[in-house]
Design a protein around this motif. Structure first.
Motif, PDB file in Angstrom:
ATOM      1  N   TYR A 189       0.800  -1.222   0.000  1.00 45.65           N
ATOM      2  CA  TYR A 189       0.000   0.000   0.000  1.00 45.65           C
ATOM      3  C   TYR A 189       0.832   1.271   0.000  1.00 45.65           C
ATOM      4  O   TYR A 189       0.278   2.365  -0.003  1.00 45.65           O
ATOM      5  N   ILE A 192       1.802   5.133   4.586  1.00 45.84           N
ATOM      6  CA  ILE A 192       0.398   4.730   4.468  1.00 45.84           C
ATOM      7  C   ILE A 192      -0.513   5.777   5.110  1.00 45.84           C
ATOM      8  O   ILE A 192      -1.592   6.064   4.587  1.00 45.84           O
ATOM      9  N   LEU A 250      -6.714   5.497  -1.293  1.00 48.78           N
ATOM     10  CA  LEU A 250      -6.856   4.044  -1.277  1.00 48.78           C
ATOM     11  C   LEU A 250      -8.325   3.647  -1.373  1.00 48.78           C
ATOM     12  O   LEU A 250      -9.205   4.342  -0.868  1.00 48.78           O
ATOM     13  N   LEU A 289      -7.871   1.780   4.901  1.00 45.93           N
ATOM     14  CA  LEU A 289      -6.725   1.091   5.479  1.00 45.93           C
ATOM     15  C   LEU A 289      -6.420   1.576   6.891  1.00 45.93           C
ATOM     16  O   LEU A 289      -6.030   0.797   7.744  1.00 45.93           O
TER      17      LEU A 289
END
Length: 136
Positions: free
Chosen positions: A37, A68, A74, A78
């Motif tokens: 990611y 992240i 995304l 997440l």
């Protein structure tokens, strides 16, 4: 050790669970799964070595968390997923793998440091505030 052909999803609690695992068996697949990611090319280039070197995984995990945390593009939430998994598997009394707790606390501290640095870089200096006040 860990079979790299086995794709492990972060949604699966097995990648987060510490019970009956050594530190290296726990951290390598977790970091391998998280690094997917990241949008930092340098971090992504380290993905394969992370499978075999727990020390490298431990060293890179704070940078992975920071990368992240900055991602807003995304498809999955997440941030929420990571928080939930940490709450259910790491920050529980039944977690006997103390090093997992230490490593995650180190990551959270790194996030805190970055947040403070970002906020302090946007705070105008006293001199700048004085200039603005004089203009008013």
């Amino acid at each position: 050790m860990w079979d790299s052909t086995e794709a492990i999803s972060l949604e699966k609690s097995t990648v987060w669970e510490t019970d009956g695992k050594t530190f290296e068996i726990w951290i390598c697949p977790l970091v391998y799964s998280l690094i997917v990611y990241c949008n930092d090319i340098i971090l992504r280039l380290c993905q394969d070595i992370i499978l075999f070197k727990g020390e490298v995984a431990e060293l890179l995990l704070p940078s992975i968390f920071v990368n992240i945390s900055a991602r807003k593009d995304l498809e999955i939430d997440l941030h929420k997923l990571i928080c939930l998994q940490l709450k259910e598997h790491i920050f529980v009394e039944s977690n006997k793998l103390m090093k997992s707790i230490q490593v995650v606390l180190n990551c959270l501290n790194e996030l805190r440091i970055r947040h403070v640095m970002e906020r302090s870089s946007f705070v105008p200096s006293r001199r700048d505030v004085s200039k603005v006040i004089k203009l008013i």
